[in-house]
Scaffold this motif. Structure first.
Motif, PDB file in Angstrom:
ATOM      1  N   GLN B 149       0.820  -1.202   0.000  1.00  0.00           N
ATOM      2  CA  GLN B 149       0.000   0.000   0.000  1.00  0.00           C
ATOM      3  C   GLN B 149       0.861   1.263   0.000  1.00  0.00           C
ATOM      4  OE1 GLN B 149      -3.288  -0.508  -0.140  1.00  0.00           O
ATOM      5  NE2 GLN B 149      -3.843   1.662  -0.244  1.00  0.00           N
ATOM      6  N   GLU B 153       0.283   4.426  -2.362  1.00  0.00           N
ATOM      7  CA  GLU B 153       0.123   5.805  -1.895  1.00  0.00           C
ATOM      8  C   GLU B 153       1.155   6.718  -2.538  1.00  0.00           C
ATOM      9  OE1 GLU B 153      -2.321   6.896   0.024  1.00  0.00           O
ATOM     10  OE2 GLU B 153      -3.181   4.887   0.200  1.00  0.00           O
ATOM     11  N   ARG B 294     -18.455  -3.551  -0.876  1.00  0.00           N
ATOM     12  CA  ARG B 294     -17.382  -2.658  -1.297  1.00  0.00           C
ATOM     13  C   ARG B 294     -16.165  -2.852  -0.395  1.00  0.00           C
ATOM     14  NH1 ARG B 294     -14.890  -0.213  -4.412  1.00  0.00           N
ATOM     15  NH2 ARG B 294     -14.532   2.034  -4.616  1.00  0.00           N
ATOM     16  N   PHE B 298     -11.959  -4.159  -1.129  1.00  0.00           N
ATOM     17  CA  PHE B 298     -10.698  -3.535  -0.720  1.00  0.00           C
ATOM     18  C   PHE B 298      -9.744  -4.546  -0.097  1.00  0.00           C
ATOM     19  CE2 PHE B 298     -13.405   0.445  -0.096  1.00  0.00           C
ATOM     20  CZ  PHE B 298     -13.071   0.941  -1.351  1.00  0.00           C
ATOM     21  N   ALA B 302      -8.610  -2.680   3.679  1.00  0.00           N
ATOM     22  CA  ALA B 302      -9.870  -1.928   3.632  1.00  0.00           C
ATOM     23  C   ALA B 302      -9.841  -0.717   4.561  1.00  0.00           C
ATOM     24  CB  ALA B 302     -11.024  -2.855   4.012  1.00  0.00           C
ATOM     25  N   GLU B 305      -8.924   2.609   3.082  1.00  0.00           N
ATOM     26  CA  GLU B 305      -9.962   3.298   2.303  1.00  0.00           C
ATOM     27  C   GLU B 305     -10.987   3.944   3.236  1.00  0.00           C
ATOM     28  OE1 GLU B 305      -9.171   3.680  -0.697  1.00  0.00           O
ATOM     29  OE2 GLU B 305      -7.540   2.235  -0.405  1.00  0.00           O
ATOM     30  N   ARG B 308      -9.522   7.063   4.386  1.00  0.00           N
ATOM     31  CA  ARG B 308      -9.497   8.037   3.307  1.00  0.00           C
ATOM     32  C   ARG B 308     -10.874   8.679   3.148  1.00  0.00           C
ATOM     33  NH1 ARG B 308      -5.566   7.304  -0.315  1.00  0.00           N
ATOM     34  NH2 ARG B 308      -5.862   5.063  -0.401  1.00  0.00           N
ATOM     35  N   ALA B 309     -11.909   7.862   3.304  1.00  0.00           N
ATOM     36  CA  ALA B 309     -13.260   8.389   3.161  1.00  0.00           C
ATOM     37  C   ALA B 309     -13.567   9.413   4.249  1.00  0.00           C
ATOM     38  CB  ALA B 309     -14.267   7.237   3.220  1.00  0.00           C
ATOM     39  N   ARG B 313      -6.432  11.989   2.431  1.00  0.00           N
ATOM     40  CA  ARG B 313      -5.126  11.356   2.307  1.00  0.00           C
ATOM     41  C   ARG B 313      -4.346  11.248   3.625  1.00  0.00           C
ATOM     42  NH1 ARG B 313      -1.640   9.894  -1.807  1.00  0.00           N
ATOM     43  NH2 ARG B 313       0.530  10.256  -1.235  1.00  0.00           N
ATOM     44  N   ALA B 316      -5.514   8.260   5.386  1.00  0.00           N
ATOM     45  CA  ALA B 316      -5.068   7.021   4.747  1.00  0.00           C
ATOM     46  C   ALA B 316      -3.618   6.727   5.107  1.00  0.00           C
ATOM     47  CB  ALA B 316      -5.229   7.149   3.230  1.00  0.00           C
TER      48      ALA B 316
END
Lengths: 253, 477
Positions: B149, B153, B294, B298, B302, B305, B308-309, B313, B316
């Protein structure tokens, strides 16, 4: 004088003998430094063999493999100390943390002092650096216990604190001197030195060069549980001879 | 405190290789009695014990499983985690009692071999080694996912999924690090756990408030239970139980813990409670941010994400860092535990003595570490996350069930040496439920995992019949 108390004798510690802890990294091939048996001939030595193991190794595992070897080496060292006249108790500890172990042993055996094990050719003269009146009785017990029966020359040294005059310092050391004489020291073996010093550690290390061993206290009493007070450690690093670090009285549990 | 009395030194104790196991020192409190070969210093306090427990566990439950669990069970995956937590608690209490009666390194293996005899001991001991091997491999794949990851990123596109190769590389690296002796791993572990708990608390508080609609539009929660009802929830509980395997690791270092009668039970029970609460909240927050399907897409990362939501950033990146730390500390702790498991069975002559040799130069058990690290790397290379997790859980659950049985047996038989300083409340009931729950959880695993688990146990028993039938461990100290 009996040089070795039988191990099963409950009164094995002669009350006049100051208890001194000698730490030894027994499996790292650390030998007993030269001169140590002479220095501690009149002491009750708590010979503390230890082996520091990394955290990924179980202490039991190390003991199972190295216990016997370590114990044999420790006994050989104990023999050398006994031959010089000391009474000796041995402890062997497998530990992840050296400080914790030594600290515990000092406490359990009520040791007056810990030896920073450096070597010396002979033991003819000793520098005793005294900070002030707090706990000075432990210093005098140690000095008298170790050297009253010998002809080692002892220099009592005091670096002036802020606001102290030379006269104050001399009065302090003269008091210590008479206490030592009362405890059986020969007055002719005792010398007194007071001086003004910018940094006590430098001054002590400098003075130490003309002596064979140093006796001094732990660091500032407000900082607890450090086995070797920082000043004592610094002196030992520069002096390279044996340093006996007098331990503070432990609070009763 | 008076100085320990009695004679010391090799001359005073007589021959002392097997004899030292007979000395009644199993109940030593602060420091084990010197048996003529030296004493042992106990250096791990309560915070160290908690760090071992939490540090081993938290990597999986929060940073690997939420996506997979939500895919299988929807928001009810939080219930799966809660079920796992209850089972872990039911086992942690009896384990605490046994650990205070036998504060020795070796943990569950030690209790079972002493309480139930050599054959169950051998199966559990060898099973524990392999269980930890499977668990470590699982954590390594998780660690590899988070390391991969990092590339994502940073915007570096890789031609293949880097999770497995990176996991294998970390496995080799960690094993080598352990071989060469890592000083201060404990203080590092404490720091990692503290940082993790801070990041997670911030993140979950924010996410929790957001889910309740404090920061914006309230999100419509999806149906709590998945279409299949409770069955997927229980299946998921069996899958994610790997997230609770760490509490018994505290018992594997029982020989090094100070004031074991107080610190062992506290560390085990508290670490299960802490991670259990974090797991449940994490899944609730995650399923409030995305639909379960969903989240499942991921995969292992997961949570990145989800962060991030919520906060973009920076969130995340914070979770990537936390995930790296958490899976790293889990993998590291499990590799070390696996090597201790090898030592424990080797000390008891269930496998050749050579397996527990210590390298004098580095002070580390190089053979045992190799026996742990080698298979771990091979298994990590398979990359089968769910299978690895379930087999690890299977082998641990067998041990947990037998720990509960051992407690019942010892309380009934009351041998002289059994004097625990912590007593599990409602001991028979708790241990009985713990044993049943452990077995029941196994029943909900997929057939492949059960098959591999049974094969390992059969092989372990076969080894015992072949190599160690003359070893008698019951009640031996």
């Amino acid at each position: 004088m009996t040089d070795t108390a039988p191990p099963d004798d409950p009164t094995r510690t002669d009350p006049d003998r100051p208890a001194v802890l000698v730490p030894l990294a027994v499996l790292e091939g650390e030998p007993l430094p030269t001169g140590t048996p002479d220095l501690l001939a009149n002491a009750h030595v708590v010979l503390s063999g230890y082996h520091v193991i990394p955290e990924q190794t179980a202490a039991e595992q190390a003991r199972a493999q190295f216990g016997e070897t370590a114990m044999a080496k420790l006994e050989a060292v104990a023999g050398a100390l006994r031959d010089a006249g000391a009474t000796v108790e041995t402890r062997l500890v497998f530990t992840h943390d050296r400080e914790t172990t030594i600290d515990r042993l000092i406490y359990e055996h009520d040791c007056l002092a810990v030896l920073v094990p450096n070597g010396t050719e002979r033991v003819d003269s000793v520098l005793v650096a005294l900070r002030g009146t707090v706990g000075v009785g432990r210093n005098t017990r140690l000095v008298a216990g170790l050297f009253a029966e010998s002809d080692v020359a002892v220099t009592l040294y005091h670096a002036l604190n802020d606001g102290e005059t030379i006269a104050d310092g001399e009065a302090f050391l003269t008091g210590v001197r008479s206490d030592l004489v009362e405890r059986g020291m020969d007055p002719d073996d005792l010398e007194v030195v007071v001086e003004e010093a910018e940094a006590a550690v430098d001054a002590i290390a400098g003075r130490a060069e003309s002596h064979d061993a140093v006796i001094m206290g732990e660091t500032d009493p407000s900082v607890t549980t450090f086995v070797f007070g920082m000043p004592a450690e610094q002196v030992a690093e520069r002096f390279l001879g044996p340093v006996l670090v007098v331990q503070r009285e432990r609070p009763a549990e | 405190m008076a100085p320990p009395d009695g004679p010391r030194g090799p001359g005073s104790d007589g021959p002392s290789d097997a004899a030292d196991l007979d000395a009644p020192d199993g109940l030593a409190d602060a420091v084990d009695v010197d048996t003529g070969e030296g004493e042992l210093e106990r250096t791990i306090g309560l915070s160290g014990g908690l760090a071992i427990g939490i540090g081993t566990m938290i990597g999986a439950g929060i940073f690997v499983f939420p996506g997979l669990a939500a895919e299988n069970a929807g928001p009810a995956a939080s219930l799966s985690f809660a079920i796992g937590g209850v089972v872990a608690l039911l086992v942690a209490l009896p384990t605490s009692e046994l650990a205070t009666a036998m504060p020795r390194s070796g943990g569950g293996y030690f209790f079972i071999s002493r309480g139930l005899g050599t054959a169950p001991g051998a199966v559990v001991g060898i099973g524990l080694w392999l269980g930890l091997v499977f668990a470590s491999a699982f954590y390594l794949v998780g660690l590899g996912s988070y390391a991969g990851q990092v590339f994502l990123e940073a915007g570096i596109a890789l031609p293949v999924d880097p999770a497995v190769p990176l996991g294998v590389a970390f496995g080799v690296g960690l094993t080598a690090l352990s071989l060469l002796g890592t000083e201060n791993t404990a203080s590092l572990q404490n720091a990692i756990v503290a940082v993790l708990l801070v990041i997670l608390t911030l993140f979950l508080s924010y996410g929790g408030l957001d889910a309740l609609g404090v920061f914006g539009a309230e999100r419509t929660p999806e149906r709590f239970l998945p279409p299949g009802g409770m069955l997927p929830v229980l299946r998921t509980a069996a899958l994610v139980f790997t997230s609770y395997l760490g509490f018994a690791q505290v018992a594997t270092v029982a020989g090094d813990i100070t004031e074991p009668s107080r610190n062992l039970p506290l560390a085990m029970v508290a670490s299960v409670l802490v991670v259990g609460v974090f797991y449940v909240v994490t899944v609730l927050v995650a399923t409030s941010a995305f639909g379960s399907a969903r989240l499942g897409e991921f995969g292992e990362t997961a949570m990145v994400e989800v962060a991030r939501a919520f906060v973009g950033r920076p969130g995340a990146i914070a979770i990537v860092v936390a995930g790296l730390l958490a899976t790293f500390s889990s993998a590291n702790a499990s590799i070390l535990s696996a090597s201790r498991a090898v030592y424990a069975v080797s000390r008891d002559d269930l496998v050749p003595e050579a397996a527990s040799r210590i390298n004098l130069r580095y002070g580390t058990p190089h053979v045992a570490l190799g026996l742990a690290g080698g298979p771990i790397v091979v298994l990590a290379a398979t990359g089968r996350v769910e299978l690895l997790a379930e087999v690890a859980s299977f082998l641990h659950l067998v041990m947990y069930g037998l720990i509960c049985v051992a407690l019942i047996r010892l309380r009934r038989a009351r041998p002289d040496w059994y004097a625990p300083s912590f007593r599990c409340p409602a001991g028979f009931a708790v241990a009985g439920c713990g044993a049943l729950a452990s077995v029941a959880l196994i029943a909900f695993m997929r057939p492949a995992s059960i098959g591999i688990g049974v094969a390992v146990m059969v092989a372990a028993y076969g080894w015992y019949r072949h190599y160690a039938t003359d070893v008698e461990l019951e009640g031996r100290f």
